[in-house]
Design a protein around this motif. Structure first.
Motif, short mmCIF file in Angstrom:
data_model
loop_
_atom_site.label_atom_id
_atom_site.label_comp_id
_atom_site.label_asym_id
_atom_site.label_seq_id
_atom_site.Cartn_x
_atom_site.Cartn_y
_atom_site.Cartn_z
N CYS A 194 0.77 -1.12 0.02
CA CYS A 194 -0.08 0.09 -0.04
C CYS A 194 1.01 1.45 -0.13
O CYS A 194 1.84 1.44 0.86
CB CYS A 194 -0.79 0.12 1.12
N ILE A 195 0.53 2.23 -0.85
CA ILE A 195 1.34 3.29 -0.94
C ILE A 195 0.78 4.59 -0.08
O ILE A 195 1.02 5.54 -0.33
CB ILE A 195 1.78 3.85 -2.50
N ARG A 196 -0.49 4.26 0.56
CA ARG A 196 -1.14 5.21 1.26
C ARG A 196 -1.59 6.34 0.39
O ARG A 196 -1.58 7.53 0.67
CB ARG A 196 -0.33 5.80 2.51
N CYS A 197 -1.93 6.08 -0.86
CA CYS A 197 -2.56 7.18 -1.87
C CYS A 197 -3.78 7.66 -1.41
O CYS A 197 -4.23 8.56 -1.96
CB CYS A 197 -2.42 6.57 -3.14
N SER A 198 -4.31 6.83 -0.50
CA SER A 198 -5.98 7.16 -0.21
C SER A 198 -6.99 7.04 -1.29
O SER A 198 -7.90 7.73 -1.03
CB SER A 198 -5.98 8.49 0.70
N CYS B 49 -8.38 4.65 -2.49
CA CYS B 49 -9.45 3.85 -2.04
C CYS B 49 -10.63 4.54 -1.37
O CYS B 49 -11.48 4.31 -1.39
CB CYS B 49 -8.88 2.48 -1.35
N CYS C 255 -7.19 1.00 -6.69
CA CYS C 255 -5.95 0.83 -6.04
C CYS C 255 -4.72 0.56 -7.05
O CYS C 255 -4.80 -0.29 -7.65
CB CYS C 255 -5.96 -0.32 -4.92
N PRO C 256 -3.85 1.44 -6.90
CA PRO C 256 -2.68 1.35 -7.80
C PRO C 256 -1.90 0.26 -7.35
O PRO C 256 -1.17 -0.23 -8.38
CB PRO C 256 -1.98 2.74 -7.73
N SER C 257 -1.95 -0.28 -6.27
CA SER C 257 -1.23 -1.61 -5.95
C SER C 257 -1.76 -2.68 -6.26
O SER C 257 -1.22 -3.78 -5.80
CB SER C 257 -0.84 -1.25 -4.40
N ILE D 276 -4.20 -4.03 -4.84
CA ILE D 276 -4.47 -4.89 -3.73
C ILE D 276 -6.13 -5.47 -3.75
O ILE D 276 -6.93 -4.57 -3.88
CB ILE D 276 -4.30 -4.02 -2.21
N LEU E 161 -8.32 -5.56 -2.28
CA LEU E 161 -9.22 -5.10 -1.03
C LEU E 161 -10.46 -5.77 -0.77
O LEU E 161 -10.78 -6.23 0.63
CB LEU E 161 -9.31 -3.59 -0.82
S1 SF4 Z 1 -5.91 2.63 -2.92
FE1 SF4 Z 1 -4.47 0.72 -2.63
S2 SF4 Z 1 -2.54 1.65 -2.31
FE2 SF4 Z 1 -3.95 3.54 -2.08
S3 SF4 Z 1 -4.06 3.77 -0.08
FE3 SF4 Z 1 -5.95 2.38 -0.92
S4 SF4 Z 1 -4.87 0.30 -0.54
FE4 SF4 Z 1 -3.13 1.70 -0.37
#
Ligand code: SF4
Ligand code: SF4
Length: 960
Positions: A377-381, A383, A426-428, A430, A432
């Protein structure tokens, strides 16, 4: 300001947060009408196609069923029946892969269609308004209708809602890409959908019916507006295309501006939502009587050459749909049940179509790329920005990975609608939503386990309480039984102890009585004179004493309590002996008086015979007295050794004394009958006895004097008489000694002092007797040849003998007085509390002392009388020339002696009177009275002795 309803009527829409705009890809399937698929080879109909419990099977393998026939029936809450989608034969009822991402096997009915597609008897309810709402709801229930939007919630539950519904929302948004089933259904079957809406209006009576359709479905909107044009309560609203506007909560927000609270349901805010496909099924079920056996499914994707919506029978395998639509799979072909956002990849195409299946997507590799491995997770928010529920997908992901279920619940995981918007953005890459789904499943499983554990705990606690209660009841029963047994044992022991005590009481009592009887019999056998009445009295007294000892032994008192009884016995014995001696003396004196009276009558004729008769009478009296003393000796010994024997002996002695007294004088019997227990009576009796004894002594003395006056003169006889006088003096001393011993015997409190006093008295008496004997011997050795000298010597000897006897008597009386005083002191120190005992002891001591004095006096008087007789005889024989002078002198001497004796007697009587007075005072103060009585007696005796000595000295100085 417009109200909410005005705003809604005006067509106001609201926006929900988040959302995304993925490629729609709807044109792939909405260009062709809905196709009716051919019958599949088989239908695999899962028993559970909804949220809730399975239904109960109504068919068996091999059964031929008709189309629309119910295969199961509701068996619990939220349970829905399933129906045969076509006619055919039940070939199997077994577990088959489920329409779930896990494809876990679940019970299913395998139906082999017979190709006839024969319907069962349908029961349409065209006039549903004529029936009750419950019947209408049951119709919906029996049709097995569940939410066809994707959740599978039983429709009859919503239809039977009792909540006030403001807005009945018809969900025709169909926001997820590729899916066009609702769009096509609305286009083709808008009237039936509106019929379904109206059925729900009838059941729920909402204020408004809001039909929400995305603006990317204008044909559907038009169809619905047209179909619902007759119903002014139905408002068809074109909502902006935005994913996930088709979500229940999001659509409510868009159409009504109301928000469903967390963990709440739309009914909480007066809203109820139904999918257009569900409303179509309600219309079919109610108006045409058809159960839910088919639905519109979008079969689309680049691998589907004929993408379109189809009517798929429930239980039709996905493979049949794909094959029917010319499915051309590619390498690594994926078949997704549902849309690309919320659907899941099927593990197999043998999974059947269920009530919630709205789309089968078979994309190629370019259409939907295979997801790569997730990255950090890059904590891009992104999501969080896309989340329509305003959740924090990033945080939920962390908690889901860490299985922090508590945190997941705190972050409102269950508010997630699993729209997948977060995963989509989500760019990663994930997944979720997958994390959330797994976390939700685990939490649900955990809660189920927790519920089971709580139920098991409740059962365990109930069982534990039951066991403890049963154990306590058992213990109480044991305690009660033990206490009952203990009480019974104690009662038995008490009874046994009581019986033992009774036996122990009876045994010594019997043994004491038997021993007393044996002793009485032995004594009776030894002494023939013992009277039967006396033995009975003795036995009674022994029995009473034995009972008293038993009572005292039980009270655990001191054994000293027995001493007074011993003392009483000894005292009683001493009193009895004293009375016996006194009676003997009285008998002697009576005999002497009788003999002397006879002698007096005969003196005028023959004075010698009278003197001889008097001497013989005295000798007999003394002998009788000695016999009485000898009889009493063993009794005294026994009284000292054994109080019982002493008591018996005392009783025997009293009987003898009574017998002797009765023989001599009846008045003495009254004295002897008076028991020693009453000091007054004893004192009075003693005083009477003393007076009688003195009277008898005086009379005997007078008779002796009379005899002596007529005694002839003979020197030889005078010498013999002098020897006899000495012997009598010795005898008197011995009697005084014996009386001292008797006094000593009657002093149990301080025997040492009494013994010492008695020894002193005996020594003095012996000394006086020896002196008298020596003087007599001197006189006897110098026996004169001249009668005158002999007469003078005899007179001197008599005077000396009298003097010695008086001194001995005086010493004895003094000793007796000392003994009395010591006895009184001993009694005072030992028994100060009992005045009766003190008075009795004082009376006994006085009686003994007086008795000893009387005996000594009596002996001396007898000796004097004999000596006078002999003197007169000697005078007659040695002085024949002038008998007149001798007679005159003797008469003068006798007169003086009488005068002195009377004075002594008067003094003694006065002393006795004082002693009686003191005895009376002894009731108040026995100590002082006893001491005063003893002192008075000693003084009286001393005065009498002095008077007697004075007389004797005067007689000794007289000219012979
Ligand atoms: S979109 Fe994916 S990478 Fe970005 S904050 Fe949410 S979980 Fe992390
Ligand atoms: S899947 Fe859940 S967390 Fe993700 S965007 Fe949708 S509602 Fe939010």
């Amino acid at each position: 300001m417009e109200s909410l309803f005005e705003q809604i009527e005006r067509g106001t829409l609201w926006q929900f947060p988040g959302g995304i705009h993925p490629p729609e890809q709807k044109t792939l399937s909405n260009q062709a009408p809905i196709r009716q698929l051919p019958l599949p080879d088989k239908l695999v109909i899962p028993l559970k196609q909804h949220i809730g419990a399975n239904g109960q099977l109504l068919v068996h393998v091999g059964d031929h069923v008709l189309k629309g026939q119910a295969l199961t029936k509701p068996a619990g809450n939220w349970s829905l029946p399933i129906h045969a989608a076509t006619s055919g034969v039940i070939t199997a009822i077994e577990h088959r892969p489920s329409a779930h991402p896990s494809a876990l096997p679940e019970p299913s009915i395998v139906l082999e269609p017979d190709g006839q597609d024969t319907w069962c008897a349908l029961e349409p309810l065209a006039q549903y308004k004529d029936i009750s709402k419950q019947q209408l709801v049951d119709k919906i229930h029996d049709a097995g209708i569940a939410g066809m939007g994707g959740a599978g919630f039983p429709t009859y539950v919503k239809a039977s809602s009792q909540a006030e519904i403001d807005f009945f929302v018809v969900n025709g948004v169909e926001c997820e890409p590729y899916i066009t089933a609702d769009d096509m259904l609305m286009r083709e079957h808008a009237e039936q959908i509106v019929q379904g809406i109206e059925i729900m209006q009838h059941l729920l009576a909402p204020k408004y019916v809001l039909v929400g359709i995305e603006d990317n479905k204008p044909e559907a909107i038009a169809a619905m507006q047209k179909a619902s044009a007759h119903n002014d309560k139905i408002f068809v609203r074109s909502v902006p295309t935005k994913y996930p506007s088709g979500g229940e909560k999001q659509l409510i927000k868009v159409l009504t501006s109301r928000e469903v609270p967390s963990a709440g349901i739309p009914a909480d805010i007066g809203v109820l939502v139904q999918n257009v496909g569900t409303l179509f099924a309600i219309s079919d079920a109610v108006l045409r009587g058809k159960p839910l056996i088919e639905r519109v499914v979008t079969v689309t994707g680049n691998t589907i050459k004929q993408s379109q919506n189809v009517w798929a029978l429930m239980g039709t395998e996905i493979k049949h749909l794909l094959d029917s639509q010319k499915f051309e799979p590619v390498t690594a072909q994926r078949v997704i049940m549902g849309g690309p956002m919320m659907g899941f990849t099927l593990p197999t195409v043998r999974i059947p179509v269920v009530k919630t299946t709205n789309c089968i997507l078979a994309p190629d590799n370019q259409e939907l790329a295979e997801p790569n491995d997730e990255k950090a997770c890059i904590r891009c928010s992104a999501c969080a920005d896309a989340c329509p529920q305003t959740l924090l997908p990033q945080q939920l992901q962390w908690f889901a990975k860490g299985k922090e279920y508590q945190k997941l619940e705190e972050y409102n995981l269950f508010d997630c609608i699993e729209c997948g918007a977060c995963s989509y953005v989500c760019p990663s890459e994930i997944p979720l939503v997958q994390y959330y789904r797994v976390a939700k499943a685990e939490i649900r499983e955990q809660k189920l386990e927790q519920i089971k554990a709580e139920r098991a705990k409740e059962r365990f606690e109930a069982r534990k309480e039951r066991l403890e209660r049963e154990q306590e009841e058992r213990q109480n029963r044991h305690k009660r039984s033990a206490s009952r047994s203990t009480q019974s044992t104690q009662s038995k022991e008490k009874v046994a102890e009581a019986l033992e005590r009774v036996k122990n009481k009876k045994t010594p009592e019997k043994s004491a009585v038997e021993a007393a009887i044996a002793r009485a019999k032995a004594k009776k056998a030894a002494d023939g004179s013992l009277e039967p009445d006396n033995s009975a009295v003795a036995l009674e007294r022994a029995k009473r004493k034995e009972q008293a000892r038993q009572y005292k032994a039980e009270k655990a008192t001191d054994d000293s309590a027995d001493k007074p009884k011993d003392n009483k016995a000894a005292v009683a014995a001493a009193i009895a002996r004293a009375k016996a001696k006194k009676a003997a003396q009285q008998s002697d004196t009576d005999d002497v008086n009788t003999e002397k009276q006879a002698t007096q009558t005969d003196a005028s004729t023959d004075p010698r015979k009278a003197a001889v008769a008097a001497a013989i009478a005295r000798a007999k009296a003394k002998k009788a007295a000695q016999n009485a003393d000898q009889d009493e000796a063993p009794t005294e010994t026994e009284s000292i050794e054994d109080p019982r024997k002493a008591a018996v002996a005392a009783a025997i002695t009293r009987a003898k004394a009574k017998k002797a007294a009765k023989e001599t004088e009846q008045s003495d019997s009254s004295v002897s009958d008076s028991e020693p227990e009453d000091p007054r009576k004893a004192a009075v009796a003693a005083a009477i006895a003393r007076a009688k004894a003195k009277k008898a002594a005086k009379e005997a003395e007078q008779s002796d004097e009379a005899v002596a006056d007529s005694e002839p003169e003979d020197p030889r006889k005078a010498a013999v008489a002098a020897a006899i006088a000495r012997a009598k003096a010795k005898k008197a001393a011995k009697e005084a000694e014996q009386s001292d011993e008797a006094v000593a015997d009657s002093e149990p409190e301080d025997p040492r002092k009494a013994a010492v006093a008695a020894a002193i008295a005996r020594a003095k008496a012996k000394k006086a007797a020896k002196e008298a004997e020596q003087s007599d011997e001197t006189v006897a050795d110098s026996e004169p040849e001249d009668p005158r000298k002999a007469a003078v010597a005899a007179a001197i000897a008599r005077a000396k003998a009298k003097k010695a006897a008086k001194e001995a008597e005086l010493a004895a009386s003094e000793d007796n007085a000392e003994a009395d005083i010591q006895t009184e002191i001993a009694q005072q120190s030992s028994e100060p509390e009992d005045p009766r005992k003190a008075a009795v002891a004082a009376a006994i001591a006085r009686a003994k002392a007086k008795k000893a004095a009387k005996e000594a006096e009596l002996a001396a008087s007898e000796d004097n009388a004999e000596a006078d007789i002999q003197t007169e005889q000697a005078k007659q024989s040695s002085e024949p020339e002038d008998p007149r002078k001798a007679a005159v002198a003797a008469a003068i001497a006798r007169a003086k002696a009488k005068k002195a004796a009377k004075e002594a007697e008067l003094a003694a009587s006065e002393d006795n009177a004082e002693a009686d007075i003191q005895i009376e005072q002894a009731k108040e103060d026995p100590r002082k009275a006893a001491v005063a009585a003893a002192i008075a007696r000693a003084k009286a005796k001393k005065a009498a002795k002095e008077a007697q000595l004075k007389q004797e000295s005067e007689e000794g100085n007289e000219p012979s």
